[in-house]
Every structure is written in structure tokens, then in C-alpha cells.
Design a protein around this motif. Structure first.
Motif, PDB file in Angstrom:
ATOM      1  N   ALA A  15       1.014  -1.151  -0.074  1.00 37.49           N
ATOM      2  CA  ALA A  15       0.197  -0.009   0.054  1.00 37.49           C
ATOM      3  C   ALA A  15       0.984   1.231  -0.280  1.00 37.49           C
ATOM      4  CB  ALA A  15      -1.232  -0.497   1.281  1.00 37.49           C
ATOM      5  N   LEU A  16       0.446   2.178  -1.218  1.00 37.33           N
ATOM      6  CA  LEU A  16       1.464   3.347  -1.506  1.00 37.33           C
ATOM      7  C   LEU A  16       1.784   4.004   0.485  1.00 37.33           C
ATOM      8  CD1 LEU A  16       3.132   5.261  -2.740  1.00 37.33           C
ATOM      9  CD2 LEU A  16       1.192   6.662  -3.736  1.00 37.33           C
ATOM     10  N   ARG A  70      12.787  18.165   7.982  1.00 37.60           N
ATOM     11  CA  ARG A  70      11.301  18.472   8.195  1.00 37.60           C
ATOM     12  C   ARG A  70      10.045  18.371   7.653  1.00 37.60           C
ATOM     13  NH1 ARG A  70      14.329  19.558  13.302  1.00 37.60           N
ATOM     14  NH2 ARG A  70      14.711  16.871  14.447  1.00 37.60           N
ATOM     15  N   GLY A  71      10.529  19.506   7.186  1.00 35.00           N
ATOM     16  CA  GLY A  71       8.734  19.975   5.837  1.00 35.00           C
ATOM     17  C   GLY A  71       8.482  19.221   4.356  1.00 35.00           C
ATOM     18  N   ILE A  72       9.722  18.513   4.019  1.00 37.31           N
ATOM     19  CA  ILE A  72       9.716  17.419   2.964  1.00 37.31           C
ATOM     20  C   ILE A  72       8.564  15.662   3.878  1.00 37.31           C
ATOM     21  CG2 ILE A  72       9.966  15.934   1.498  1.00 37.31           C
ATOM     22  CD1 ILE A  72      12.276  17.626   1.164  1.00 37.31           C
ATOM     23  N   ALA A  73       8.734  16.080   5.128  1.00 34.18           N
ATOM     24  CA  ALA A  73       7.881  14.585   6.211  1.00 34.18           C
ATOM     25  C   ALA A  73       6.505  15.044   6.267  1.00 34.18           C
ATOM     26  CB  ALA A  73       9.101  14.544   7.134  1.00 34.18           C
ATOM     27  N   GLU A  74       6.786  16.389   6.180  1.00 37.33           N
ATOM     28  CA  GLU A  74       5.615  16.638   6.621  1.00 37.33           C
ATOM     29  C   GLU A  74       4.335  16.958   5.991  1.00 37.33           C
ATOM     30  OE1 GLU A  74       3.873  16.725  10.042  1.00 37.33           O
ATOM     31  OE2 GLU A  74       5.963  16.146  10.852  1.00 37.33           O
ATOM     32  N   PHE A  75       5.161  17.282   4.744  1.00 37.86           N
ATOM     33  CA  PHE A  75       4.507  17.956   3.482  1.00 37.86           C
ATOM     34  C   PHE A  75       3.822  16.042   2.895  1.00 37.86           C
ATOM     35  CE2 PHE A  75       4.085  17.354  -1.070  1.00 37.86           C
ATOM     36  CZ  PHE A  75       3.034  18.367  -1.628  1.00 37.86           C
ATOM     37  N   ILE A  76       5.054  14.971   3.141  1.00 37.31           N
ATOM     38  CA  ILE A  76       4.447  14.045   2.729  1.00 37.31           C
ATOM     39  C   ILE A  76       3.498  13.216   4.255  1.00 37.31           C
ATOM     40  CG2 ILE A  76       5.642  11.197   2.112  1.00 37.31           C
ATOM     41  CD1 ILE A  76       7.797  12.396   1.404  1.00 37.31           C
ATOM     42  N   ASP A  77       3.734  13.281   5.065  1.00 35.22           N
ATOM     43  CA  ASP A  77       2.891  12.569   5.877  1.00 35.22           C
ATOM     44  C   ASP A  77       1.551  12.870   5.693  1.00 35.22           C
ATOM     45  OD1 ASP A  77       1.698  11.508   8.123  1.00 35.22           O
ATOM     46  OD2 ASP A  77       2.683  13.258   9.622  1.00 35.22           O
ATOM     47  N   THR A  78       1.514  14.855   5.749  1.00 34.59           N
ATOM     48  CA  THR A  78      -0.271  15.591   5.187  1.00 34.59           C
ATOM     49  C   THR A  78      -1.259  14.625   3.857  1.00 34.59           C
ATOM     50  OG1 THR A  78       0.425  17.373   6.144  1.00 34.59           O
ATOM     51  CG2 THR A  78      -1.622  17.625   4.783  1.00 34.59           C
ATOM     52  N   ILE A  79      -0.438  14.899   2.752  1.00 34.20           N
ATOM     53  CA  ILE A  79      -0.939  13.873   1.412  1.00 34.20           C
ATOM     54  C   ILE A  79      -1.251  12.779   1.712  1.00 34.20           C
ATOM     55  CG2 ILE A  79       0.038  15.679  -0.018  1.00 34.20           C
ATOM     56  CD1 ILE A  79       1.658  13.724  -0.696  1.00 34.20           C
ATOM     57  N   THR A  80      -0.802  12.246   2.027  1.00 32.90           N
ATOM     58  CA  THR A  80      -0.784  10.424   2.904  1.00 32.90           C
ATOM     59  C   THR A  80      -1.793   9.989   3.313  1.00 32.90           C
ATOM     60  OG1 THR A  80       1.753  10.079   2.842  1.00 32.90           O
ATOM     61  CG2 THR A  80       0.575   8.593   3.945  1.00 32.90           C
ATOM     62  N   GLY A  82      -5.357  11.358   2.964  1.00 35.01           N
ATOM     63  CA  GLY A  82      -6.072  11.574   1.951  1.00 35.01           C
ATOM     64  C   GLY A  82      -5.511  10.544   1.067  1.00 35.01           C
ATOM     65  N   MET A  83      -4.758   9.518   1.085  1.00 39.52           N
ATOM     66  CA  MET A  83      -5.482   8.741  -0.119  1.00 39.52           C
ATOM     67  C   MET A  83      -5.967   7.410   0.252  1.00 39.52           C
ATOM     68  SD  MET A  83      -0.920   7.912  -1.062  1.00 39.52           S
ATOM     69  CE  MET A  83      -0.306   9.357  -1.512  1.00 39.52           C
ATOM     70  N   PRO A  84      -6.500   6.783  -0.383  1.00 44.76           N
ATOM     71  CA  PRO A  84      -7.012   5.363  -0.199  1.00 44.76           C
ATOM     72  C   PRO A  84      -5.410   4.049   0.327  1.00 44.76           C
ATOM     73  CG  PRO A  84      -7.456   7.239  -2.373  1.00 44.76           C
ATOM     74  CD  PRO A  84      -6.761   7.573  -1.642  1.00 44.76           C
ATOM     75  N   GLU A  85      -6.000   3.738   1.000  1.00 48.44           N
ATOM     76  CA  GLU A  85      -5.639   2.691   1.323  1.00 48.44           C
ATOM     77  C   GLU A  85      -5.133   1.622   0.246  1.00 48.44           C
ATOM     78  OE1 GLU A  85      -3.146   1.289   3.630  1.00 48.44           O
ATOM     79  OE2 GLU A  85      -3.403   2.760   4.637  1.00 48.44           O
TER      80      GLU A  85
END
Length: 129
Positions: A15-16, A70-80, A82-85
Motif C-alpha cells: 500500500a502506497l 522535516r518540511g518534506i516529511a510533514e508534507f508527505i505525511d499530510t498528503i498521505t 488523504g490517500m486511499p489504502e
């Protein structure tokens, strides 16, 4: 990237969102390791190191690297979030490009939790390989 029911997913498809969250964890580890450099430089060069404009640029660069990581990590965390499993990706090729064994295990879903770096080791400890 494909959407497949979990039962049909191959051994190397995951799962992405799960993969991205492992990347987030690795990025936080990287930020922590970069952040640990700054006090070491101050210990080596003393307080006078801050008087040099070039040294100050290096210290600011270290701070910026930590903030960006840390900013890239938070960005990826945030968009993840809303992502379907059901979004599945094949990670075999990507994992074959990762050269560090510990990172390869972490990104490959070996179930590691916490920091990938041995944070409890004293300065000067090392592993032979």
C-alpha cells in the motif's frame, strides 16, 4: 500504480500510504542526524567558530537542511492522510536502488519502529563490516 484488492496484491506490492509513512520516518531520522552535527561542530571549533562568516553560513546551512527535511516529511505525511489504502505499488525496483541495508529493511516493511540509527551508541563506537 494500480488499485487492487489486498488479496490480489503480489509479494512486492504494498500500500502506497504505508510506504510513504516509512519514508516520513526515515526523513525524521535524517533530520535528527543532521541536527546532531551542529553541537559537534561547536565542540570542535569552540564558540569562536561563530565569529567566522563562512562557519556561520555552514551552521545556517545545517539548520536549513533540518528544516527542509522535516518540511518534506510533514508534507508527505499530510498528503498521505488523504490517500486511499487501496493504492498499491511495486517496490522491488525502488528497493534494489537503496544501498544502505538498514534503510532497505525499513522501507521494505520489515516492521522496524523508531529510529533506524543506533542512537544509544556512545561517540566513537562503530561496527565492523
Amino acid at each position: 500504480m494500480t488499485t487492487m484488492p489486498r488479496a490480489e496484491a503480489s509479494a512486492m506490492q504494498e500500500a502506497l500510504p504505508a510506504i510513504l509513512m516509512r519514508i516520513v520516518s526515515e526523513l525524521h531520522d535524517v533530520a535528527y542526524l543532521i541536527e546532531r552535527i551542529e553541537p559537534q561542530l561547536l565542540d570542535l571549533g569552540g564558540i569562536n567558530v561563530l565569529e567566522s562568516p563562512d562557519s556561520m553560513k555552514v551552521m545556517q546551512g545545517i539548520d536549513l537542511a533540518v528544516q527542509k527535511t522535516r518540511g518534506i516529511a510533514e508534507f508527505i505525511d499530510t498528503i498521505t492522510g488523504g490517500m486511499p489504502e487501496g493504492w498499491m505499488v511495486d517496490v522491488a525496483t525502488a528497493l534494489s536502488l537503496v544501498k544502505l541495508a538498514e534503510m532497505q529493511k525499513a522501507l521494505g516493511g520489515s516492521g522496524r519502529h523508531g529510529h533506524s540509527q543506533p542512537l544509544a551508541k556512545a561517540a566513537g563506537d562503530f561496527d565492523f563490516f
